[in-house]
Design an enzyme around this catalytic site. Structure first.
Site, PDB file in Angstrom:
ATOM      1  N   ASN A 271       0.875  -1.177   0.000  1.00  0.00           N
ATOM      2  CA  ASN A 271       0.000   0.000   0.000  1.00  0.00           C
ATOM      3  C   ASN A 271       0.910   1.224   0.000  1.00  0.00           C
ATOM      4  O   ASN A 271       1.468   1.578   1.028  1.00  0.00           O
ATOM      5  CB  ASN A 271      -0.903  -0.038   1.244  1.00  0.00           C
ATOM      6  CG  ASN A 271      -1.750   1.219   1.368  1.00  0.00           C
ATOM      7  OD1 ASN A 271      -1.796   2.056   0.465  1.00  0.00           O
ATOM      8  ND2 ASN A 271      -2.427   1.352   2.508  1.00  0.00           N
TER       9      ASN A 271
ATOM     10  N   LYS B 233       0.127   4.224  -0.316  1.00  0.00           N
ATOM     11  CA  LYS B 233      -0.539   5.402   0.262  1.00  0.00           C
ATOM     12  C   LYS B 233      -0.329   6.625  -0.650  1.00  0.00           C
ATOM     13  O   LYS B 233      -0.264   6.472  -1.868  1.00  0.00           O
ATOM     14  CB  LYS B 233      -0.056   5.625   1.697  1.00  0.00           C
ATOM     15  CG  LYS B 233      -0.232   4.352   2.551  1.00  0.00           C
ATOM     16  CD  LYS B 233      -0.069   4.563   4.028  1.00  0.00           C
ATOM     17  CE  LYS B 233      -0.270   3.242   4.759  1.00  0.00           C
ATOM     18  NZ  LYS B 233      -0.193   3.357   6.213  1.00  0.00           N
TER      19      LYS B 233
ATOM     20  N   HIS C 103      -9.533   1.237   5.020  1.00  0.00           N
ATOM     21  CA  HIS C 103      -8.257   1.432   5.710  1.00  0.00           C
ATOM     22  C   HIS C 103      -8.462   2.383   6.891  1.00  0.00           C
ATOM     23  O   HIS C 103      -9.279   3.307   6.798  1.00  0.00           O
ATOM     24  CB  HIS C 103      -7.214   1.994   4.745  1.00  0.00           C
ATOM     25  CG  HIS C 103      -5.831   1.971   5.322  1.00  0.00           C
ATOM     26  ND1 HIS C 103      -5.386   2.922   6.215  1.00  0.00           N
ATOM     27  CD2 HIS C 103      -4.809   1.096   5.172  1.00  0.00           C
ATOM     28  CE1 HIS C 103      -4.146   2.625   6.581  1.00  0.00           C
ATOM     29  NE2 HIS C 103      -3.775   1.523   5.962  1.00  0.00           N
TER      30      HIS C 103
ATOM     31  N   GLU D 167      -6.878   4.818   7.893  1.00  0.00           N
ATOM     32  CA  GLU D 167      -6.704   6.239   7.542  1.00  0.00           C
ATOM     33  C   GLU D 167      -7.954   6.782   6.846  1.00  0.00           C
ATOM     34  O   GLU D 167      -8.305   7.949   7.016  1.00  0.00           O
ATOM     35  CB  GLU D 167      -5.442   6.403   6.671  1.00  0.00           C
ATOM     36  CG  GLU D 167      -4.177   6.212   7.507  1.00  0.00           C
ATOM     37  CD  GLU D 167      -3.011   5.574   6.767  1.00  0.00           C
ATOM     38  OE1 GLU D 167      -3.009   5.542   5.520  1.00  0.00           O
ATOM     39  OE2 GLU D 167      -2.093   5.070   7.464  1.00  0.00           O
TER      40      GLU D 167
ATOM     41  N   GLU E  41      -5.213  -4.740  10.704  1.00  0.00           N
ATOM     42  CA  GLU E  41      -4.195  -3.716  10.907  1.00  0.00           C
ATOM     43  C   GLU E  41      -4.482  -2.973  12.207  1.00  0.00           C
ATOM     44  O   GLU E  41      -5.315  -2.048  12.225  1.00  0.00           O
ATOM     45  CB  GLU E  41      -4.217  -2.704   9.748  1.00  0.00           C
ATOM     46  CG  GLU E  41      -3.911  -3.314   8.403  1.00  0.00           C
ATOM     47  CD  GLU E  41      -3.340  -2.292   7.430  1.00  0.00           C
ATOM     48  OE1 GLU E  41      -2.225  -2.523   6.942  1.00  0.00           O
ATOM     49  OE2 GLU E  41      -3.981  -1.250   7.179  1.00  0.00           O
TER      50      GLU E  41
ATOM     51  N   GLY F 170       2.567   2.511  10.853  1.00  0.00           N
ATOM     52  CA  GLY F 170       3.516   3.616  10.708  1.00  0.00           C
ATOM     53  C   GLY F 170       4.214   4.010  12.002  1.00  0.00           C
ATOM     54  O   GLY F 170       4.831   5.066  12.076  1.00  0.00           O
TER      55      GLY F 170
ATOM     56  N   SER G 261       3.615  -1.938  10.453  1.00  0.00           N
ATOM     57  CA  SER G 261       5.062  -1.968  10.696  1.00  0.00           C
ATOM     58  C   SER G 261       5.706  -3.317  10.379  1.00  0.00           C
ATOM     59  O   SER G 261       6.634  -3.751  11.071  1.00  0.00           O
ATOM     60  CB  SER G 261       5.369  -1.549  12.133  1.00  0.00           C
ATOM     61  OG  SER G 261       4.967  -0.200  12.348  1.00  0.00           O
TER      62      SER G 261
HETATM   63  P1  13P Z   1       3.084   0.538   7.759  1.00  0.00           P
HETATM   64  O1  13P Z   1       3.601  -0.743   7.174  1.00  0.00           O
HETATM   65  O2  13P Z   1       3.797   1.745   7.272  1.00  0.00           O
HETATM   66  O3  13P Z   1       2.977   0.464   9.257  1.00  0.00           O
HETATM   67  O4  13P Z   1       1.571   0.713   7.221  1.00  0.00           O
HETATM   68  C1  13P Z   1       0.704  -0.339   7.309  1.00  0.00           C
HETATM   69  C2  13P Z   1      -0.501  -0.012   6.525  1.00  0.00           C
HETATM   70  O5  13P Z   1      -1.264   0.868   6.882  1.00  0.00           O
HETATM   71  C3  13P Z   1      -0.744  -0.745   5.290  1.00  0.00           C
HETATM   72  O6  13P Z   1      -2.022  -0.534   4.798  1.00  0.00           O
END
Ligand code: 13P
Length: 252
Positions: free
Chosen positions: A11, A13, A97, A99, A168, A174, A214
């Site tokens: 992803n 983003k 997601h 976010e 997640e 992150g 992560s």
């Molecule tokens: P990270 O791997 O940067 O923690 O992000 C995970 C994520 O949100 C994947 O959709």
């Protein structure tokens, strides 16, 4: 136990200009074009879908989007429809997601519409669920994830064999703080039990459940070794070819 082929998705983003996306996809292709042990999906931003799709078109790597609207067309300024994603040869779409939920106010009802629209358009939804740190600390993680699944999958049953779930935990996204393999396995087993209640044993045992939050080359293998962890949804570490390829190979 049913064999489930592992699936690792990157992803990206809101990262990568077109030129950067081209470089990253080409570098990943160099390593993984012929790799079949794991299903690999790249989810670049909308602006790079066409270019990345062309780069990987002659490989086993698949294309995914990061979001979409549930309607097929109309007055929805700024939105992208399922058929527009199909036009670009997308096969997957990340939905719900954290976010999207926390920053853009997506509700379970909206996410449920999107999941249904994706399945109707022959796109495989990657439905994301996961609890915040507060929710985990107050012992509510299981309940929160249960609610997200029941509401997000409302009205669906047999179609669910064509879905991917991504667990997640918000506190791991992150942050550099990963769930322990035991925490991941516990929640994945919980997710599978709920899927079993919704869709029955046979379908539930076929659904792939990714872990996200992560994931790095250094922790991927141990997480992927858990019996109910069927791959990963990778954020930061998917922005660099070497780390993403290492994670994919750790799933193989
Ligand atoms: P990270 O791997 O940067 O923690 O992000 C995970 C994520 O949100 C994947 O959709």
């Amino acid at each position: 136990m049913k064999f489930r082929k592992k699936i690792v998705a990157g992803n990206w983003k809101m990262n990568k200009t077109l030129a950067d996306a081209e470089n990253l996809a080409s570098a990943i292709k160099l390593d993984l074009a012929e790799y079949r042990e794991v299903d690999v999906v790249l989810c670049p931003p909308f602006t790079a879908l066409k270019t990345v799709g062309e780069i990987i078109s002659d490989t086993h790597i698949k294309l995914g989007a990061q979001n979409m609207h549930w309607e097929s067309s109309g007055a929805f300024t700024g939105e992208i429809s399922p058929s527009m994603l199909r036009d670009l040869f997308c096969r997957y779409v990340i939905l719900g997601h954290s976010e999207r939920r926390s920053i853009f106010g997506e509700t379970d009802t909206m996410i449920n519409r999107k999941v249904k629209a994706a399945l109707a358009a022959n796109l495989t939804p990657i439905l994301c669920v996961g609890e915040t740190l507060d929710q985990r600390d107050s012992g509510k993680a299981g309940e929160v994830v249960r609610h997200q699944l029941i509401a997000g999958l409302e009205g669906l049953k047999d179609e669910l064999k064509n879905i991917v779930i991504a667990y997640e935990p918000v506190w791991a996204i992150g942050t550099g703080r990963t769930a322990t393999p035991e925490q991941a396995q516990d929640m994945h087993a919980h997710v599978r039990r709920i899927l079993c209640e919704i869709a029955g044993e046979e379908t539930a045992s076929a659904i792939r459940i990714q872990y996200g939050g992560s994931v790095k080359p250094s922790n991927a293998a141990e997480i992927f070794r858990q019996p109910d962890v069927d791959g990963g949804l990778i954020g930061g570490a998917s922005l660099e070819a070497r780390s993403f390829v290492e994670i994919v190979r750790a799933a193989g």
